[in-house]
Every structure is written in structure tokens, then in C-alpha cells.
Design a protein around this motif. Structure first.
Motif, mmCIF file in Angstrom:
data_model
loop_
_atom_site.group_PDB
_atom_site.id
_atom_site.type_symbol
_atom_site.label_atom_id
_atom_site.label_comp_id
_atom_site.label_asym_id
_atom_site.label_seq_id
_atom_site.Cartn_x
_atom_site.Cartn_y
_atom_site.Cartn_z
ATOM 1 N N ARG A 72 0.868 -1.181 0.000
ATOM 2 C CA ARG A 72 0.000 0.000 0.000
ATOM 3 C C ARG A 72 0.900 1.225 0.000
ATOM 4 O O ARG A 72 1.784 1.370 0.855
ATOM 5 N N GLU B 209 0.917 5.380 -0.095
ATOM 6 C CA GLU B 209 0.223 6.662 0.056
ATOM 7 C C GLU B 209 1.273 7.757 -0.059
ATOM 8 O O GLU B 209 2.250 7.766 0.702
ATOM 9 N N TRP C 95 -6.972 3.194 -4.671
ATOM 10 C CA TRP C 95 -8.101 3.502 -3.803
ATOM 11 C C TRP C 95 -8.474 4.986 -3.961
ATOM 12 O O TRP C 95 -9.636 5.335 -4.004
ATOM 13 N N GLN C 96 -7.453 5.814 -4.044
ATOM 14 C CA GLN C 96 -7.646 7.251 -4.269
ATOM 15 C C GLN C 96 -6.621 7.725 -5.286
ATOM 16 O O GLN C 96 -5.537 7.161 -5.402
ATOM 17 N N ASP D 196 -10.155 4.525 -8.794
ATOM 18 C CA ASP D 196 -10.840 3.588 -7.907
ATOM 19 C C ASP D 196 -11.825 2.735 -8.718
ATOM 20 O O ASP D 196 -12.623 3.258 -9.481
ATOM 21 N N TRP E 96 -7.900 -1.544 -12.319
ATOM 22 C CA TRP E 96 -6.477 -1.818 -12.145
ATOM 23 C C TRP E 96 -5.803 -1.914 -13.498
ATOM 24 O O TRP E 96 -6.449 -2.168 -14.507
ATOM 25 N N ASP F 84 -3.426 6.948 -3.090
ATOM 26 C CA ASP F 84 -3.469 5.826 -2.161
ATOM 27 C C ASP F 84 -3.658 4.594 -3.044
ATOM 28 O O ASP F 84 -4.772 4.302 -3.487
ATOM 29 N N HIS F 85 -2.559 3.885 -3.333
ATOM 30 C CA HIS F 85 -2.564 2.781 -4.289
ATOM 31 C C HIS F 85 -2.297 1.450 -3.596
ATOM 32 O O HIS F 85 -1.492 1.385 -2.651
ATOM 33 N N LEU F 86 -2.919 0.393 -4.103
ATOM 34 C CA LEU F 86 -2.486 -0.957 -3.809
ATOM 35 C C LEU F 86 -1.650 -1.424 -4.997
ATOM 36 O O LEU F 86 -2.114 -1.373 -6.143
ATOM 37 N N GLU G 182 -11.250 -7.152 -6.158
ATOM 38 C CA GLU G 182 -11.750 -7.253 -4.791
ATOM 39 C C GLU G 182 -10.930 -8.261 -3.986
ATOM 40 O O GLU G 182 -10.698 -8.066 -2.785
ATOM 41 N N ARG H 294 -7.596 -6.576 -2.970
ATOM 42 C CA ARG H 294 -7.818 -5.603 -1.898
ATOM 43 C C ARG H 294 -8.098 -6.292 -0.567
ATOM 44 O O ARG H 294 -7.503 -5.953 0.465
#
Length: 313
Positions: free
Chosen positions: A58, A60, A87-88, A104, A107, A125-127, A162, A165
Motif C-alpha cells: 500500500r 500513500e 483507492w484514491q 478507484d 487496475w 493511495d494505491h495498492l 476485490e 484488496r
């Protein structure tokens, strides 16, 4: 489960945060070159865990851009397919002449065995998920044509999103065996998502093919001050309506895309120092900006600084 690794610029003096972040990114992601868009203030946080041999991070951070060069590819360890799932904020991935933007709910996947560039033009804010390439592209499968493509809107790729995440969020509560199983599931879902994408023959993939042609034409003719939607339509023998449809959902118009690439090129040239540094007006004109005042205005809108302030910083 492998213990989490936490890195935060909160514990670093403000003046040292930018160089420390660049070092962390290069080390954690096996070789990347970072660019903070000329910003002098920066903060960022990394939290990384593993589910078997799948690495989930994660990230940010303030806006930034990363580049993987050919020399970095040659010196890296193992081959991975890499996924960014915001995510953001947003992520714009460039690889093999293609570009894909994710926000969001989507991917983008890309290949660490090739060069690439990723722009994060706003706070993010990335995964970020790294899966071993050989475990996904098994039995001679090739997914070259679907790198730098957006997925996750529906179908199996939505299930994959999903799952990635939820796996990241629940890893602290999993046993080692469960974490390994979750990693295997992620690899299987990524493989199925790519197989589904390569097998699609829909209007969506036709639009993506046209989008690739548009981007390639823009990159080849970026210095031409007459470059526009009309000139592109004429060169590609299609209508303006088809051009606009190809960019539908990308979050920017063709004109904005052209301007963004020109500004990025000017930024790279303005970062050149020494006796061979070119005058600002020459740089702007060489990249298709016909009006110095217009260039200064859009440059400030993009970077928060005038061209001369940016060069000085």
C-alpha cells in the motif's frame, strides 16, 4: 504471513524526505527512478506484506512519477507482472507504446521485464501487487498485447480486484498457510483476467486499438504545432467522433492528452542543467507551444511554478 514492512517519511527531516523516498522506491520495487514533478515538499508511506510469493504494497504519497529504464531491467532480479489498483487518486501507465489510466474501481497491469513509466499526477493511495510472471504466463502463454490495459470494471477482473484488496486488508489476520493460499488465488484470478482480455473481440478492444494508434501518432508528431484532433483524424483516416469515442472514459480529452505529453517533455528538458541548457522559450517552441504566454500559464497550472521558477528549483 510475512511481517509487514513499514516506511514513512514522517520520521525523516523535511529536507531529506524527497531523496529518501526515491531511495526507498528504488530499493523496494527492484529498481525505479523517481521524479516528484519538481515539488520540494513531499510525504509518503509504504506498507508491504507477502501472501506466499505475491507481494502486496500500500503506497500513500504526494504526486510523483516513476520510470523503469532498460538498464534497470537488465539488473533486476526476478520477472514480475505488476498491478496498480488505486483507492484514491489515479495512475497513468505507459508501456510498449500503450497508455492506460486507472482510478478507484480499476487496475492496470504491466511487465517489469520491459521499460515503463507511471505517472501519479495527484496525491494517491494505491495498492500495488507484484505476482511472479512465470506463475501467471505458464505453458508458453503470452500476454504482451494486454500489458498497460485497464481492467476491473466487471467480470473476473472485478473479482480479482476485490480479492487483491481484501487479501491485503486481511493478511494480518491470516495464518501463513492461508496467506500462501490467498496468493495462489490472486495469481489464478490475474491469469483468468488476462486470458479473458486476450480472448475478447469486442468494440471495447477495437476502441483500445484505435486509442493506441492515436497515442502513437501523437508521440511521433508531438513537436508539430499543428497537431490536433482534426489532423489526427485525417492522418488515421477516421472521423473526429471515432477519435473522441476512443478516449471516452479516460478522464481527459485528446487536446488535454497532447498538452500533458508536451508539458512532460518540457519538464524533462528544463531539468537539464549546465552549459548546454536551452532557453525556456526554445524548449517550449520545440515541443509545439506556439505562444510563450500560453506555455507559461499552462505550465504553472500543471506544476504550481512558472518555467523559470521550476528551472531554478
Amino acid at each position: 504471513m510475512t511481517a509487514s514492512k513499514l516506511l514513512s517519511t514522517d520520521v525523516v527531516a523535511p529536507r531529506d524526505r524527497a531523496p529518501q523516498w526515491c531511495e526507498w522506491i528504488s530499493r523496494h520495487f527492484c529498481g525505479l527512478q523517481s521524479d516528484l514533478y519538481g515539488d520540494t515538499h513531499f510525504d509518503g508511506h509504504l506498507a508491504s506484506s507477502q501472501a506466499g510469493d505475491v507481494i502486496l504494497t500500500r503506497l500513500e504519497a504526494n504526486r510523483h512519477r516513476v520510470v523503469r529504464t532498460a538498464s534497470m531491467v537488465r539488473t533486476s532480479d526476478g520477472p514480475y507482472l505488476k498491478i496498480v489498483a488505486p483507492w484514491q487518486g489515479s495512475a497513468v501507465v505507459h508501456q510498449a507504446g500503450r497508455e492506460a489510466c486507472a482510478r478507484d474501481g480499476a487496475w492496470v497491469i504491466y511487465d517489469t521485464t520491459g521499460t515503463y513509466e507511471i505517472g501519479n499526477p495527484e496525491r494517491v493511495d494505491h495498492l500495488i501487487v507484484m505476482v511472479p510472471k512465470d506463475d501467471v504466463a505458464e505453458r508458453g502463454q503470452r500476454f504482451d498485447g494486454v500489458m498497460a490495459r485497464r481492467l476491473g470494471a466487471s467480470g473476473i477482473s472485478r473479482v480479482a480486484l476485490e480479492t487483491m484488496r481484501n487479501t491485503y486488508l486481511e493478511l494480518p489476520n491470516m495464518s501463513e498457510a492461508a496467506a500462501v493460499g490467498a496468493g495462489e488465488l490472486i495469481k489464478q484470478l490475474v491469469r483468468l483476467s488476462l486470458m479473458e482480455l486476450t480472448g475478447q473481440e469486442t468494440s471495447l478492444t477495437q476502441r483500445e486499438a484505435l486509442r493506441d494508434r492515436i497515442r502513437a501518432h501523437v508521440q511521433q508528431n508531438l513537436r508539430d504545432p499543428q497537431l490536433s484532433a482534426d489532423s489526427i483524424a485525417k492522418a488515421l483516416n477516421c472521423s473526429r467522433r471515432h477519435l473522441y469515442n476512443a478516449f471516452a472514459g479516460e478522464g481527459e480529452t485528446i487536446a488535454a492528452f497532447i498538452q500533458r505529453l508536451r508539458l512532460q517533455a518540457c519538464i524533462r528538458d528544463l531539468q537539464q542543467q549546465g552549459p548546454h541548457a536551452r532557453p525556456i522559450t526554445d524548449i517550449a517552441m520545440s515541443w509545439g507551444f506556439g505562444n510563450p504566454s500560453h506555455f507559461s500559464r499552462v505550465f504553472r497550472d500543471h506544476t504550481g511554478k512558472s518555467p523559470s521558477e521550476f528551472r531554478g528549483a
